[in-house]
Structure formats: structure tokens, C-alpha cells
Design an enzyme around this catalytic site. Structure first.
Site, PDB file in Angstrom:
ATOM      1  N   HIS A  72       0.840  -1.199   0.000  1.00  0.00           N
ATOM      2  CA  HIS A  72       0.000   0.000   0.000  1.00  0.00           C
ATOM      3  C   HIS A  72       0.873   1.246   0.000  1.00  0.00           C
ATOM      4  CE1 HIS A  72      -3.893  -1.956   1.785  1.00  0.00           C
ATOM      5  NE2 HIS A  72      -3.453  -2.564   0.706  1.00  0.00           N
ATOM      6  N   TYR A 202      -8.725   4.950   8.249  1.00  0.00           N
ATOM      7  CA  TYR A 202      -8.767   5.301   9.672  1.00  0.00           C
ATOM      8  C   TYR A 202      -9.843   6.369   9.821  1.00  0.00           C
ATOM      9  CZ  TYR A 202      -4.283   2.943  10.473  1.00  0.00           C
ATOM     10  OH  TYR A 202      -3.288   2.013  10.589  1.00  0.00           O
ATOM     11  N   PRO A 293      -2.894  -0.265  19.367  1.00  0.00           N
ATOM     12  CA  PRO A 293      -2.699  -0.746  17.993  1.00  0.00           C
ATOM     13  C   PRO A 293      -2.808   0.313  16.892  1.00  0.00           C
ATOM     14  CG  PRO A 293      -4.803  -1.519  18.866  1.00  0.00           C
ATOM     15  CD  PRO A 293      -4.078  -0.883  20.002  1.00  0.00           C
ATOM     16  N   LYS A 297       2.202  -0.539  15.241  1.00  0.00           N
ATOM     17  CA  LYS A 297       3.632  -0.534  15.542  1.00  0.00           C
ATOM     18  C   LYS A 297       4.132  -1.771  16.301  1.00  0.00           C
ATOM     19  CE  LYS A 297       4.639   3.079  13.434  1.00  0.00           C
ATOM     20  NZ  LYS A 297       5.186   2.776  12.126  1.00  0.00           N
ATOM     21  N   TYR A 384       4.560   6.472  10.124  1.00  0.00           N
ATOM     22  CA  TYR A 384       3.745   5.296   9.791  1.00  0.00           C
ATOM     23  C   TYR A 384       4.567   4.258   9.030  1.00  0.00           C
ATOM     24  CZ  TYR A 384      -0.606   2.838   8.612  1.00  0.00           C
ATOM     25  OH  TYR A 384      -1.606   1.901   8.499  1.00  0.00           O
TER      26      TYR A 384
HETATM   27  P1  FAD Z   1       4.028 -12.345  21.267  1.00  0.00           P
HETATM   28  O1  FAD Z   1       3.508 -12.389  19.888  1.00  0.00           O
HETATM   29  O2  FAD Z   1       3.073 -12.071  22.374  1.00  0.00           O
HETATM   30  O3  FAD Z   1       4.777 -13.717  21.535  1.00  0.00           O
HETATM   31  C1  FAD Z   1       5.159 -14.147  22.825  1.00  0.00           C
HETATM   32  C2  FAD Z   1       5.126 -15.653  22.863  1.00  0.00           C
HETATM   33  O4  FAD Z   1       5.610 -16.089  24.124  1.00  0.00           O
HETATM   34  C3  FAD Z   1       3.728 -16.202  22.729  1.00  0.00           C
HETATM   35  O5  FAD Z   1       3.682 -17.190  21.721  1.00  0.00           O
HETATM   36  C4  FAD Z   1       3.422 -16.763  24.110  1.00  0.00           C
HETATM   37  O6  FAD Z   1       2.538 -17.867  24.042  1.00  0.00           O
HETATM   38  C5  FAD Z   1       4.800 -17.145  24.581  1.00  0.00           C
HETATM   39  N1  FAD Z   1       4.937 -17.233  26.052  1.00  0.00           N
HETATM   40  C6  FAD Z   1       4.398 -16.421  26.987  1.00  0.00           C
HETATM   41  N2  FAD Z   1       4.734 -16.812  28.216  1.00  0.00           N
HETATM   42  C7  FAD Z   1       5.526 -17.906  28.074  1.00  0.00           C
HETATM   43  C8  FAD Z   1       6.184 -18.761  28.986  1.00  0.00           C
HETATM   44  N3  FAD Z   1       6.099 -18.565  30.308  1.00  0.00           N
HETATM   45  N4  FAD Z   1       6.908 -19.794  28.493  1.00  0.00           N
HETATM   46  C9  FAD Z   1       7.004 -19.986  27.159  1.00  0.00           C
HETATM   47  N5  FAD Z   1       6.395 -19.196  26.244  1.00  0.00           N
HETATM   48  C10 FAD Z   1       5.668 -18.171  26.691  1.00  0.00           C
HETATM   49  N6  FAD Z   1      -0.049  -5.068  16.693  1.00  0.00           N
HETATM   50  C11 FAD Z   1      -0.269  -4.391  15.584  1.00  0.00           C
HETATM   51  O7  FAD Z   1       0.698  -3.815  15.063  1.00  0.00           O
HETATM   52  N7  FAD Z   1      -1.543  -4.360  15.029  1.00  0.00           N
HETATM   53  C12 FAD Z   1      -2.594  -5.054  15.573  1.00  0.00           C
HETATM   54  O8  FAD Z   1      -3.705  -5.028  15.045  1.00  0.00           O
HETATM   55  C13 FAD Z   1      -2.382  -5.774  16.749  1.00  0.00           C
HETATM   56  N8  FAD Z   1      -3.385  -6.490  17.338  1.00  0.00           N
HETATM   57  C14 FAD Z   1      -3.113  -7.180  18.487  1.00  0.00           C
HETATM   58  C15 FAD Z   1      -4.125  -7.914  19.113  1.00  0.00           C
HETATM   59  C16 FAD Z   1      -3.868  -8.624  20.322  1.00  0.00           C
HETATM   60  C17 FAD Z   1      -4.987  -9.395  20.987  1.00  0.00           C
HETATM   61  C18 FAD Z   1      -2.569  -8.575  20.882  1.00  0.00           C
HETATM   62  C19 FAD Z   1      -2.274  -9.302  22.176  1.00  0.00           C
HETATM   63  C20 FAD Z   1      -1.572  -7.866  20.246  1.00  0.00           C
HETATM   64  C21 FAD Z   1      -1.823  -7.157  19.052  1.00  0.00           C
HETATM   65  N9  FAD Z   1      -0.827  -6.441  18.375  1.00  0.00           N
HETATM   66  C22 FAD Z   1      -1.074  -5.756  17.262  1.00  0.00           C
HETATM   67  C23 FAD Z   1       0.522  -6.409  18.853  1.00  0.00           C
HETATM   68  C24 FAD Z   1       1.393  -7.415  18.121  1.00  0.00           C
HETATM   69  O9  FAD Z   1       0.654  -8.546  17.756  1.00  0.00           O
HETATM   70  C25 FAD Z   1       2.510  -7.731  19.074  1.00  0.00           C
HETATM   71  O10 FAD Z   1       3.245  -6.531  19.261  1.00  0.00           O
HETATM   72  C26 FAD Z   1       3.432  -8.850  18.605  1.00  0.00           C
HETATM   73  O11 FAD Z   1       2.761 -10.070  18.682  1.00  0.00           O
HETATM   74  C27 FAD Z   1       4.688  -8.881  19.472  1.00  0.00           C
HETATM   75  O12 FAD Z   1       5.429 -10.019  19.213  1.00  0.00           O
HETATM   76  P2  FAD Z   1       6.258 -10.741  20.357  1.00  0.00           P
HETATM   77  O13 FAD Z   1       6.921 -11.868  19.683  1.00  0.00           O
HETATM   78  O14 FAD Z   1       7.034  -9.738  21.078  1.00  0.00           O
HETATM   79  O15 FAD Z   1       5.180 -11.252  21.408  1.00  0.00           O
HETATM   80  C1  DHB Z   2      -3.934  -3.416  11.209  1.00  0.00           C
HETATM   81  C2  DHB Z   2      -3.948  -3.141  12.548  1.00  0.00           C
HETATM   82  C3  DHB Z   2      -3.663  -1.877  12.979  1.00  0.00           C
HETATM   83  O1  DHB Z   2      -3.650  -1.601  14.280  1.00  0.00           O
HETATM   84  C4  DHB Z   2      -3.389  -0.859  12.096  1.00  0.00           C
HETATM   85  O2  DHB Z   2      -3.155   0.390  12.556  1.00  0.00           O
HETATM   86  C5  DHB Z   2      -3.346  -1.141  10.758  1.00  0.00           C
HETATM   87  C6  DHB Z   2      -3.625  -2.429  10.311  1.00  0.00           C
HETATM   88  C7  DHB Z   2      -4.274  -4.770  10.740  1.00  0.00           C
HETATM   89  O3  DHB Z   2      -4.593  -5.629  11.566  1.00  0.00           O
HETATM   90  O4  DHB Z   2      -4.254  -5.001   9.508  1.00  0.00           O
END
Ligand code: FAD
Ligand code: DHB
Length: 391
Positions: A72, A202, A293, A297, A384
Site C-alpha cells: 500500500h 482510519y 494498535p 507498531k 507510519y
Molecule cells: P508475542 O507475539 O506475544 O509472543 C510471545 C510468545 O511467548 C507467545 O507465543 C506466548 O505464548 C509465549 N509465552 C508467553 N509466556 C511464556 C512462557 N512462560 N513460556 C514460554 N512461552 C511463553 N499489533 C499491531 O501492530 N496491530 C494489531 O492489530 C495488533 N493487534 C493485536 C491484538 C492482540 C490481541 C494482541 C495481544 C496484540 C496485538 N498487536 C497488534 C501487537 C502485536 O501482535 C505484538 O506486538 C506482537 O505479537 C509482538 O510479538 P512478540 O513476539 O514480542 O510477542
Molecule cells: C492493522 C492493525 C492496525 O492496528 C493498524 O493500525 C493497521 C492495520 C491490521 O490488523 O491489519
């Protein structure tokens, strides 16, 4: 047992770190308390910054991303009954963003680690880390089969998300935490219907924020501002679509509806814990910081952290601790930029329950500014698409 880097968590941060370390000839073990199927299906983010896409290409992880990702060149901002386009390519000298779901990134990373013979253990329990202030930290856990394991490492990466065990393993008093909860949440849905828009919308509406994004040319994803204590049972599909129809309404434009197959409420907060290191424990991604969200980021920050961490660990294991010593500061500068940007986008576009007419006018003035001033639009576009650009 022995490995060079013990990695807690098979989310995007832990899996990408394990791959980046393997490219540098470093062994790691990734332990994850959920099943592989659960990690691959967890609906979360979907938007990659320009630099994140480039990073995945350079790490030879982008075959499917290049074939299936949707590039995009901008976004739409809608408010006061009008929809405005921001052209990122024009504003930033050619930078873009790409829609490619976190589920797909996690699937690609797990497949690649397994194909390369990487060590991944799912469905473990009782994860603990110890001896973090020595140069032989220990990662311990119970395997899916019920065997207790103690793994001696050179370093441990805490990539275990916001609710993980690594951040709380740092002695109390050593961490500084900055935390803000927002008085609203997002109800996110995924629906089987082609997106009604070519780029993300948005939308600030007097009833609250709404976002139209997508996953594929056949699958739409949409988010609706709701109360933080909202119950999903109170939101049958027809109520959800009716709310989207009201918030996105624009003469001559139609929002297509389809069957909803995924629905969840996500609370919103800004949280930064520093430093991101204690001894030989390095935190990365959501384990150290959370952003609301709006602006997408979270995932991009997680991947940026581990890019810095892979180089720092590589040098550390060769006896040079300078990059490891600078790891936290190097990451936190980007983290705070994204924390500010996400807060700014969130507060500009959402309607707080206690918002007064003054707040509303300030929001509308800011939205008019970013859609009419090239300088203001460039600032939004630069943040962004990712600032500072990943090297
Ligand atoms: P995570 O993806 O949380 O991975 C951590 C991993 O560690 C998980 O698999 C978990 O199961 C594992 N874990 C936890 N505790 C333990 C333990 N004790 N032992 C072993 N393993 C463990 N970001 C966006 O940019 N846009 C979005 O729309 C968006 N929507 C989101 C919706 C939700 C519900 C959530 C929770 C987050 C969202 N985010 C979004 C944020 C984005 O998904 C996260 O920033 C991203 O997943 C971060 O990655 P990570 O690997 O740091 O953590
Ligand atoms: C998506 C999520 C967001 O929070 C955003 O700002 C843009 C896109 C997504 O899930 O595609």
C-alpha cells in the site's frame, strides 16, 4: 543440556531472533508454552513497515510475503463526513507499507526454522530463568512429555510477550515502568468479504473510531472502538455491521458485508519497561513494551528489537560486549518514537467517554492539519512507514 541462546516465546520476536542467530552461526533453543497450531492461528497484527519488509527479504524470509503481501502506498483518514488520502510514496520518497498477517509471518518462520534443523519446543510448561547475573544463565521448563529440563545458556532472550515470565524475573526495583491505559478498546473482526477499499481507512466518527483493513483480496479485517469492559456476547454480527455502516458512511461509497469468522476485544495501553536488559537476560518485543494498535507498531517494534539483538549477541559471544551494553538504549529510542506516534494517532482518532467539545475541536483541527499541510502529512507518513528507517 546446553545451547548458546535460550529463547523464551515463539512469537514473531523469538522466532525471527532464532533465525537471525542461525544466519550468524549461533545455536538457539526456542521454548513456547502454546501449541504450534495455536501460535499459527492467533489473529493479531497485519501491517508491516517498509523497513520490516526489507529486513525479511534480506533474511531470505520473504518468498510468500512477496507473492501474497499487499503493498500500500498510503492510507485514508476520514472525519467530519469527508475521506482524505495521504500518499506515502509521494510524501516519503517512495516508501510503502505491506499487509501480510502476523499469522503468516509466524507460519513462515516456524517452517523455516524446522527446515533448517532449528530447535523449537511447543507446549512446554513451568518456564523459569535463573542465574541471570552470571555468564551461564539457566533456562528451565517441563517438556510436553513431562520431563524437566535445565538448559545452560550464554544468554537468554525474553521474547515471551506482555504476560511472560522473563520481565518479572528481573529483581524488583531495577526496572522503570511507564504505563498508560486508555478508556476504550477495539473489537476486531475478520470477515469473508473482499475489502471495500484499496487502502486502509482510519475513521474518526462521533460514535467512536473505526478502521477498515484487510488480510487478502478476499478477506476483510475491521476494528471498532468499544468500551474496555465490552462483552462479545452483546455484539451479534448484525450489530457490528450496523455500527461499521454508520461510522464509515460516505455518499457514493458502499461497505460490503460478509460472514464474520473471528471476533475479539483487545484492550489498549502504552507500556514501556526499561532497561531492556538485566545481566545476560535481554527482553525483546511485547515482553518489554506495548503500544495501542492504532498505527500498527507492535509487531514492527518486536522485529526491530531482535534485529539489534542478533548483532549484539553475535558480538557478545565473540567476547565484545559493547553492542550488548548499548542494546537497551538503541531499542528504546525507536520504542519511544513509536510509543508517541501510537498515542498521537490513538488520541486524535478515538472518542474518550469524558471528551468535551473542546477536545473534539482539537482533534478535528489536528486532522484537518494533517490532511492539508504537506509538512504535517509528511510527519505522519514518515512515522507510519517506520522511523527511523531500519538500517
Ligand atoms: P508475542 O507475539 O506475544 O509472543 C510471545 C510468545 O511467548 C507467545 O507465543 C506466548 O505464548 C509465549 N509465552 C508467553 N509466556 C511464556 C512462557 N512462560 N513460556 C514460554 N512461552 C511463553 N499489533 C499491531 O501492530 N496491530 C494489531 O492489530 C495488533 N493487534 C493485536 C491484538 C492482540 C490481541 C494482541 C495481544 C496484540 C496485538 N498487536 C497488534 C501487537 C502485536 O501482535 C505484538 O506486538 C506482537 O505479537 C509482538 O510479538 P512478540 O513476539 O514480542 O510477542
Ligand atoms: C492493522 C492493525 C492496525 O492496528 C493498524 O493500525 C493497521 C492495520 C491490521 O490488523 O491489519
Amino acid at each position: 543440556m546446553r545451547t548458546q541462546v535460550g529463547i523464551v516465546g515463539a512469537g514473531p520476536a523469538g522466532l525471527l531472533l532464532s533465525h537471525l542467530l542461525a544466519l550468524r552461526g549461533i545455536d538457539s533453543l526456542v521454548v513456547e508454552d502454546r501449541s504450534r497450531a495455536y501460535c499459527e492461528a492467533r489473529q493479531r497484527a497485519g501491517l508491516l513497515e517498509d523497513g520490516t519488509v526489507r529486513l525479511l527479504r534480506e533474511a531470505d524470509l520473504a518468498q510468500r510475503l512477496d507473492a501474497e503481501g499487499l503493498e500500500h502506498g498510503g492510507i485514508y483518514l476520514q472525519f467530519a463526513g469527508e475521506r482524505h488520502h495521504l500518499d506515502f510514496r509521494d510524501l516519503t520518497g517512495g516508501r510503502t507499507v505491506t499487509i501480510y498477517a502476523q499469522t503468516e509471518i509466524v507460519k513462515d518462520l516456524i517452517a523455516r526454522r524446522l527446515a533448517d534443523g532449528g530447535a523449537l519446543e511447543f507446549e512446554i510448561s513451568s518456564t523459569a530463568v535463573a542465574d541471570l547475573d552470571t555468564d551461564r544463565p539457566v533456562l528451565s521448563y517441563m517438556t510436553a512429555g513431562g520431563e524437566r529440563r535445565e538448559v545452560i545458556c550464554d544468554a537468554i532472550a525474553g521474547c515471551d510477550g506482555f504476560h511472560g515470565i522473563c520481565r518479572p524475573s528481573i529483581p524488583a526495583g531495577l526496572l522503570t515502568v511507564r504505563d498508560r491505559a486508555y478508556p476504550y478498546a477495539w473489537l476486531g473482526i475478520t470477515a469473508e468479504v473482499p475489502p471495500s477499499t484499496d487502502e486502509l481507512i482510519y475513521n474518526r466518527h462521533p460514535e467512536g473510531f473505526a478502521l477498515h483493513t484487510m488480510r487478502t483480496p478476499q478477506i476483510s479485517r475491521l476494528y471498532l472502538q468499544v468500551r474496555p469492559d465490552e462483552r462479545l456476547e452483546d455484539w451479534p454480527d448484525d450489530r457490528i455491521w450496523a455500527a461499521f455502516q454508520r461510522r464509515f458512511a460516505l455518499p457514493g461509497w458502499e461497505l460490503k458485508e460478509g460472514p464474520i469468522f473471528d471476533k475479539a476485544v483487545t484492550p489498549m495501553r502504552s507500556f514501556v519497561s526499561s532497561p531492556m536488559r538485566y545481566g545476560r537476560l535481554f527482553l525483546a518485543g511485547d515482553a518489554a513494551h506495548i503500544v495501542p494498535p492504532t498505527g500498527a507498531k507492535g509487531l514492527n517494534l518486536a522485529m526491530a528489537d531482535v534485529t539489534v539483538l542478533a548483532d549484539a549477541l553475535h558480538a557478545l559471544l565473540l567476547g565484545d560486549s559493547r553492542l550488548a551494553d548499548g542494546y537497551s538504549d538503541a531499542c528504546l529510542s525507536r520504542v519511544w518514537r513509536a510509543t508517541h506516534f501510537s498515542w498521537w494517532m490513538t488520541t486524535m482518532l478515538h472518542v474518550a467517554p469524558d471528551a468535551d467539545p473542546m477536545t473534539e475541536e482539537l482533534q478535528l483541527s489536528q486532522l484537518r492539519y494533517v490532511t492539508t499541510s504537506r509538512a504535517a502529512a509528511t510527519s505522519l507518513a514518515e512515522n507510519y512507514t517506520g522511523y527511523p528507517p531500519l538500517r
